[in-house]
Design an enzyme around this catalytic site. Structure first.
Site: not given
Length: 292
Positions: A170, A172
């Site tokens: 992921t 960010f």
């Protein structure tokens, strides 16, 4: 320094906060809107927000919040995602009949779930599911969450790294009320901006052609419907480079000419992780050695 994240303690966003800002106070928020608002109102200096995942794609809520937010992107952080099967202390894997988690986490662990005959139970999020399993006290129910969630809620890890894809990562972004100052000399940079094309024929092609002719790499382009209409006129984009780089300056100048609105929402240092994901190993092997 206070940094806010969406979710409950033990969420992957919480891990990203600890990894990137280990000395900051990480504060959970119920929703992404709450996290944005906390920074806008000065209740926190930063927000750690997931923007995209290598398996699930973009986080749609964020892309719809960014255009109207009064915030600036100040950095990025890539977090490899590892899912753990968590249960009450003393539970055996053979005792577990169901696993609860966020719908995306469940979808990322299908092979393990099928192999062990576990029923999927959709929860609000990963860390919240871990908290609920700890409170329920039922050894037949487990949660799929992070190792930090196991630590926070007193659960045991029955199986580690049960995600289907090893590349599950992921990305960010950090958001702040004020922009940061970086220069081209600080190393590889990313510039993020929002623009709205003019209502003319081939407007998007004309607006973006400057990036191609000036060899500026565009790494992200997202479209938005505005004003309740079913065609996209507003876009969010990211490019490699700094606005002071001549090729980037020329490309942005051309973009502005064909756009009704252009707003840069952040120029920040590129995470070192980009080198490995944007240039596969087989491509690096083909690169000429120094001096050739």
């Amino acid at each position: 320094m206070r940094i806010v994240f969406q979710g409950e303690p033990g969420a992957n966003s919480h891990i990203a906060c600890r990894d990137h800002y280990p000395d900051a106070e990480a504060v959970p928020c119920a929703t992404f809107e709450d996290a944005f608002f906390a920074v806008e109102e000065g209740d926190a200096e930063l927000a750690m927000i997931p923007i995209e995942n290598s398996v699930a794609g973009r986080v749609a809520d964020i892309h719809h919040l960014l255009p109207d937010a009064r915030l600036h992107i100040t950095g990025e952080h890539f977090l490899p995602i590892h899912h753990q099967l968590l249960a009450l202390p003393g539970t055996a894997l053979e005792d577990v009949r169901s696993a609860q988690s966020h719908v995306m986490a469940l979808g990322q662990c299908r092979k393990f779930m099928r192999q062990h005959g576990l029923r999927a139970v959709v929860g609000a999020d990963t860390a919240g599911s871990a908290r609920q399993i700890a409170q329920l006290g039922d050894r037949e129910q487990a949660a799929i969450a992070s190792a930090l969630a196991a630590e926070v809620y007193g659960l045991e890890i029955l199986a580690s790294d049960i995600e289907d894809e090893a590349h599950n990562t992921t990305r960010f972004i950090t958001l702040a009320k004020e922009p940061i100052t970086v220069t081209p000399d600080d190393g590889p940079c990313v510039t993020a901006f929002i623009f709205r094309v003019r209502n003319v024929s081939a407007a998007l092609f004309k607006a973006l052609s400057g990036f191609a002719t000036n060899s500026v790499n565009m790494t992200k382009l997202e479209s938005y419907q505005t004003g309740g209409q079913f065609f996209a006129t507003q876009f969010y984009a990211e490019i490699d480079g700094h606005p002071e780089d001549r090729p980037v300056a020329l490309a942005l100048e051309e973009l502005e000419f064909f756009s009704a609105e252009l707003r840069i929402i952040g120029t920040f240092k590129a995470d070192a992780y980009r080198a490995s994901i944007l240039e596969p190993e087989e491509n690096r092997a083909l690169r000429p050695s120094p001096g050739v």
